[in-house]
Design an enzyme around this catalytic site. Structure first.
Site, PDB file in Angstrom:
ATOM      1  N   GLY A 233       3.713  -5.954   8.208  1.00 32.07           N
ATOM      2  CA  GLY A 233       3.714  -4.627   7.604  1.00 32.07           C
ATOM      3  C   GLY A 233       3.283  -3.508   8.517  1.00 32.07           C
ATOM      4  O   GLY A 233       3.196  -2.354   8.081  1.00 32.07           O
TER       5      GLY A 233
ATOM      6  N   TYR B  90       0.838  -1.203   0.000  1.00 32.47           N
ATOM      7  CA  TYR B  90       0.000   0.000   0.000  1.00 32.47           C
ATOM      8  C   TYR B  90       0.870   1.250   0.000  1.00 32.47           C
ATOM      9  O   TYR B  90       0.708   2.145  -0.838  1.00 32.47           O
ATOM     10  CB  TYR B  90      -0.926  -0.028   1.213  1.00 32.47           C
TER      11      TYR B  90
END
Length: 287
Positions: free
Chosen positions: A247, A104
């Site tokens: 993440g 992202y």
């Protein structure tokens, strides 16, 4: 669609449809674009990188191609603090190294790189607004978070308080923070709206391009969010500790001094209970 203001025109389409976007730009004499559309789930981005690069990066590049060809001069990007990755220092300023730890964040950083090059080569003015954690609501206008599926922390905790979820998952309680849960900078969505208007006005007045953090400069942990929801709602929140997510950085807190210095913006709605209270008021109306 029902959240769109009645005085605004809603057009259903795909930003990759260059003919449709071109026609809209010409019909309305568009001079500036504020671009919000993106996939935003960190965990999902790690298992579906193709989707994130296609929907976030490739689609935005297609939109920019159309806007450049049509002579649109100003572009506001919804970017993200995820471009920084694990912080080397906090609060994070715009000079902080950009080393995203998830797909992202990488997808948004690539767009920022493109904007910088398009500015240098074609004169496109831009502001990349790096959101920290958008939160809150505008209950008076009937506007708030209605994601499907919902992934943002505050509305999930509100669901748990309201009995619509059996519990709230806390992804790790052994982070290097004051209470072991992840720490984020929560910014009221109405402050974010003000920032977009300020940035667009800055560009239209001849101001320079760049990237800007949008945050409060104050960190709040997951446990503190849960405690605020319990205070505001007057209801207990069942909590289940789950494994850390791939993440996730431990701490993301902004320095937003550059936005203040450049276009006079700073967050005003900084009370955690105000943010949660507005979200709870909308939640009660929406449910």
């Amino acid at each position: 669609e029902d959240a769109v203001h009645p005085k605004a025109r809603f057009v259903r389409g795909d930003i990759r449809d260059r003919a449709k976007v071109s026609a809209l730009v010409r019909e309305h004499g568009v001079t500036g674009v504020v671009h919000f559309a993106a996939k935003i789930q960190v965990g999902e981005s790690m298992v579906k990188p193709r989707m994130y690069f296609q929907d976030n990066l490739v689609a935005t590049l297609a939109l920019l191609e159309t806007l450049l060809d049509e002579g649109v001069g100003a572009f506001i990007l919804s970017s993200t603090a995820a471009v920084y990755g694990d912080p080397e220092y906090t609060p994070i300023d715009e000079a902080h190294p950009k080393k995203p730890v998830n797909t992202y964040g990488e997808s948004k950083l690539f767009i920022e790189h493109a904007l910088r090059r398009y500015h240098d080569a074609y004169g496109l003015k831009y502001a990349a607004l790096r959101y920290f954690n958008a939160s809150g609501a505008d209950p008076a206008a009937g506007l708030g978070e209605r994601h499907d599926p919902e992934t943002h922390l505050i509305p999930l905790v509100l669901d748990a308080a309201a009995g619509l979820r059996k519990d709230i998952g806390v992804f790790g309680d052994d982070w290097e923070t004051r209470d072991g849960t992840c720490e984020r900078d929560y910014i009221h969505v109405l402050d974010l709206a003000d920032a977009h208007l300020a940035a667009l006005g800055h560009l239209e007045a001849g101001g320079g391009s760049g990237a800007y953090n949008l945050g409060t400069g104050r960190g709040t942990t997951v446990s503190e969010i849960i405690a605020s929801v319990e205070r505001v709602s007057g209801r207990p929140v069942p909590v289940v500790v789950r494994p850390r997510r791939d993440g996730d950085p431990a701490v993301l807190v902004a320095s937003a001094k550059k936005a203040l210095d450049t276009f006079g913006w700073q967050a005003k709605r900084t009370s955690l209970d105000e943010i949660v209270g507005d979200a709870w008021a909308f939640h009660q109306r929406a449910r």
